[in-house]
Each structure stands twice: as C-alpha cells, then as structure tokens.
Design a protein around this motif. Structure first.
Motif, PDB file in Angstrom:
ATOM      1  N   SER A 371       0.849  -1.179   0.000  1.00  0.00           N
ATOM      2  CA  SER A 371       0.000   0.000   0.000  1.00  0.00           C
ATOM      3  C   SER A 371       0.891   1.236   0.000  1.00  0.00           C
ATOM      4  CB  SER A 371      -0.928   0.010   1.218  1.00  0.00           C
ATOM      5  OG  SER A 371      -1.690   1.200   1.266  1.00  0.00           O
ATOM      6  N   ARG A 376      -1.024   2.327   6.023  1.00  0.00           N
ATOM      7  CA  ARG A 376      -1.284   0.939   5.620  1.00  0.00           C
ATOM      8  C   ARG A 376      -0.069   0.263   5.010  1.00  0.00           C
ATOM      9  NH1 ARG A 376      -6.598   2.479   2.379  1.00  0.00           N
ATOM     10  NH2 ARG A 376      -8.051   2.878   4.080  1.00  0.00           N
ATOM     11  N   THR A 379       2.085  -4.186   8.406  1.00  0.00           N
ATOM     12  CA  THR A 379       1.206  -5.000   9.239  1.00  0.00           C
ATOM     13  C   THR A 379       2.005  -5.467  10.457  1.00  0.00           C
ATOM     14  OG1 THR A 379       1.786  -7.006   8.008  1.00  0.00           O
ATOM     15  CG2 THR A 379      -0.173  -5.800   7.295  1.00  0.00           C
ATOM     16  N   ASP A 445     -11.850   4.592   4.398  1.00  0.00           N
ATOM     17  CA  ASP A 445     -10.931   5.179   5.366  1.00  0.00           C
ATOM     18  C   ASP A 445     -11.377   6.608   5.618  1.00  0.00           C
ATOM     19  OD1 ASP A 445      -8.872   6.084   6.932  1.00  0.00           O
ATOM     20  OD2 ASP A 445      -7.317   5.059   5.801  1.00  0.00           O
TER      21      ASP A 445
END
Length: 484
Positions: A371, A376, A379, A445
């Motif tokens: 991303s 984003r 992770t 978002d």
C-alpha cells in the motif's frame, strides 16, 4: 499365500461423509446440505437423507435448492476436515485387518484375506462393521469380493445384485464419457461387456477400459496399499524410585530430549511445541508446555528453556514417570552453512525465553504491506509465527516515526516558513517535495476522505526533520512523521 485361503477385499464407501461428519457433532432435524463453490456458483456438495428424499441432488445450485426447499440448512464444505475424518476412520478400520488404505475421498479398502475367521466369518465381520458405523451415525455401504475392483462395484452399485456381470458398466470405475459411449452401443452391463470383442473395445476406448475390466475380474492384480502411520515424536521413562528435585527432573528431561531430537533429526523435522508430562505417585500429573519461536531439534538449546516451568512444578510425594512429546512439528531440512551464513538462532532463543513469560503472541514484528498509504504500508504479526520480510520497497524515504496527523498553521500550497508544532517554534530551512499520494478508493478510510495529500520533507533550522502534508481540497497543513 496358502492355497486354502481365498483372496477377500472389502470396500467401505461413505456416500455422506461430509454431512455425517458435521451432523455427528450438531444434529439437524430436517434437510441439511454441504455447499461448495464451483465456477463462481455455490452448489450442493453433500446431502443428508432427508434432503435427498425431498428431491435435492448433488451438483444442484444452492439458489435453486433454497427456492425448492426453503427450510434447507447448509454449511460450507471443509475438504480438509473431511480428509482428517477419513484418516480417523482408516485407523479405526485397522481393527479388522492391518491392510487398510484410502479409496478416493470418501472410501476405504481393506484386504481382509485371512482375517475373517477372527470375527466368526465373513458375514459376521461385515455385520459388525455395519453396526458400528450405524452406531457412530455414519452412512456406510459395503462391498466384499475377491478383487478390489469387484468390491468397489458392489459397494457403489451392488444393491440387490448377486453377480458382478449384472452390474452396470459404470461399476468398473470408468469415466462418464466412456460409460455414455458404451451405453449408446448397447453395452449396459458388465456381462454385455464381457461378450464383446476385446480388440474392438481396445481400438475404440483405449487400454483403460480393458484394464478396469480385467482388474475387476481378477485377471490383473490390484493390491491394497496401506498408508504408513505418521511418525510419533514422543518418549517416556518410568522411574524405579520417585524423584522430586528440580535437578533430577532436568537430568531425566535431558536424556529424553536427546532421544526425541535424534528422532526428529532422522525425519528432518523440528519441534515447535513440546509437552513435558510429570506423573506423580498419587496418579496426578503436572504438565510443562514449551512453545518455541522457531522449529528446533538441538537439545542443548531446548533444555534450558524448560528450567522455569520445571522449577514451578509441585512434585508432591514424588514423580515416577516422565513423558516428553513434540505436539507440534515442522519440516526442518538440513542446510549447508557457509562462512557468510548468519544464524537467527540467538534471536529465536531470545523470543522463546521472553515468550514463555509473556506469551509468544505478544512479541510482534512489523512486516511490509502492499500500500502506498503511510498508515497501511505495514502489518503487525507475531514474531514467532512469521518470517522477516524484505525491506519496504519505496521510491521515496519514509520517516522512522509515524503518528496521527497533527495540524499546524500554514497557508498556500508551499510549506510555511515559520510554524509552531508541539509548543516549539520552528523555521523551515529546506523543503523537498511535493509527493502526491491519492487515497485508495476501494477501501473505506475516514481519515482520507478529504482527498489527495501533498507530502513534503522539511528540515528545520532547529534540527527537526519532519514529514508534512498539505490537503488541496480542504486547505490545511499537518505533521505526520519525523525522520531520524
């Protein structure tokens, strides 16, 4: 084999294996179906007897089935759980003979030659198999013959038939197109096929047709290949005298661990989860579970990790049996280590030591995500259950520290010359940018609803290196990160 022993093969077919597996745990009064998605269409995969009586069939689309039967209860298919359940049934079937193998995804085949007399005869053994299957809530059809092909034919198509020649040609395990072509030629039963010219059949249908026919008739052997049991990584020792000191327990554990790791090494496996069971003389047990951050089979590295758990065990009146089992294993092939090899063993050992105190799931690492949105681009995953990935692929540098956007005073599309941030007065010395980042429209978002952002790298005269962005749609300036 002795001349007096006849070859006997049993085929066990579970036509409702998937639905029986689910209904054994959660019975349903009414029609029930297992669905499986095929070619973007949800179709019926397995049905219970009630659903079949109502006219539902396998392969029917789920939408048509619900329109036809509104009371239909469904559940998605789990082929992995079905395969595990069939493996359990295979182990259960070894009570009748040692030669048990799988037959497709819903059947078993047993070579019971020389074993039927242990049950009082062939019919008594088959009756025992059927009664136990009914007691377990399973639908089972059994075929028994001198060959594997004939046993399969009787199990799948032998309702009421006494001779193999009376069964349809589909009982020879042929492809559907071959069965249809034979029926068009008037060859509907195995008896019709036996009277036809073999040369003509071979030219028209190839060798597979005659091979299946000869296998069913016993002219070509088709052995039953039993599955080998997976290795069981466990070892134990019974002590002549009870022990209770931590040093004595660790000494016995070291001996068991050496034996266990030797077996793991032979199979090129590594342990991820170990269970040490200490049985006391009062028949109670204490369990010490060790979860490793990476697969290991080095006893010198694993043994110290047991010290904390063993030290907390209440030995009571003494421990007379110790059992060590690798309850979770992973492939760990042998690797060649060169001069430039950097071993991650020390990091894995550190993660394991900390994980035994706070839990392996609480030790986490950042992993790159695909991303371009700063929030984003990463992770978070448990370090023990994920591998470190390559560095983030980014055309432009990103700040080491990232935080929610903090507004500052500024006007226009150029970075402000002077601004206040976190009660500090800062002066822009150098500005690099802009880098325009657009929101990902396919993901909701709320923080990016304002549209695109123009990011700038700002080097202030006071020494701060900040990451600022400007929102053209709703003019405003924000600080979102800081470079090291």
């Amino acid at each position: 084999m002795f001349d007096g022993i006849r070859k006997r093969v049993v085929c066990m077919w579970f036509p409702r294996l998937a639905s029986d597996r689910v209904l054994r745990a959660r019975p349903v009064d009414g029609p029930f179906a297992i669905t499986l998605k095929s070619n973007n269409t949800e179709r019926l995969y397995c049905l219970n007897e009630t659903a079949e009586r109502l006219g539902l069939t396998r392969g029917m689309s789920f939408a048509d089935a619900r329109a036809f039967c509104p009371d239909l209860i469904s559940q998605p298919a789990r082929p992995d759980l079905d395969a595990r359940f069939l493996a359990t049934l295979r182990r259960w079937a070894t009570r009748y003979c040692p030669w048990v193998g799988r037959d497709g995804v819903d059947g078993l085949v047993l070579d019971v030659t020389g074993s039927t007399h242990l049950w009082g005869g062939e019919s008594e053994m088959l009756a025992d198999i059927q009664s136990r299957a009914i007691g377990a809530g399973l639908t089972l059809r059994i075929g028994c013959a001198a060959t594997r092909g004939a046993a399969w034919a009787f199990a799948h198509y032998g309702s009421g038939a006494e001779a193999l020649t009376d069964l349809p040609v589909a009982a020879l395990r042929l492809q559907e197109a071959t069965v249809t072509a034979l029926q068009r030629l008037g060859l509907r039963t195995i008896g019709d096929l036996s009277s036809a010219a073999r040369a003509s059949l071979a030219r028209r249908f190839g060798p597979d047709l005659l091979l299946r026919f000869d296998q069913a008739m016993g002219q070509v052997p088709e052995p039953v290949m039993p599955e080998t049991e997976p290795p069981h990584f466990a070892t134990r020792i019974s002590l002549p005298e009870p022990i209770g000191l931590t040093g004595d327990v660790m000494g016995i554990t070291a001996r068991l661990l050496a034996l266990l790791c030797d077996k793991l090494n032979r199979y090129e496996m590594g342990a991820r989860r170990l269970t040490l069971t200490l049985r006391r003389v009062d028949q109670g047990s204490a369990v010490v579970e060790l979860r490793l951050a990476a697969a290991m089979r080095d006893p010198q590295r694993i043994l110290p990790l047991f010290e904390r758990g063993v030290g907390e065990v209440d030995a009571g009146f003494g421990i007379d049996q110790i059992r060590l089992e690798a309850t979770g294993v992973e492939p760990l092939p042998v690797q060649q280590i060169g001069n430039h090899h950097r071993s991650p063993d020390q990091l894995n050992d550190l993660i394991t030591r900390i994980g035994t105190r706070i839990g392996l799931e609480n030790i986490q690492r950042f992993l790159p995500a695909d991303s371009h949105i700063p929030e984003r681009s990463f992770t978070i995953a448990p370090a023990a259950f994920s591998a470190p990935d390559s560095a983030w692929s980014c055309m432009r540098p990103r700040p080491l520290r990232l935080f929610p956007p903090e507004p500052i005073a500024g006007q226009g599309s150029e970075p402000p010359k002077h601004f206040r941030w976190r009660r500090m007065s800062l002066t822009t010395g150098r500005a690099i940018g802009p880098e325009r980042i657009a929101p990902e429209w396919w993901l909701p978002d709320e923080t990016w609803r304002s549209g695109v952002r123009d990011y700038w790298r700002i080097e202030t005269r006071e020494g701060r290196r900040l990451w600022l962005f400007h929102t053209p749609q709703n003019p405003g300036w924000f600080v979102q990160g800081e470079f090291a």
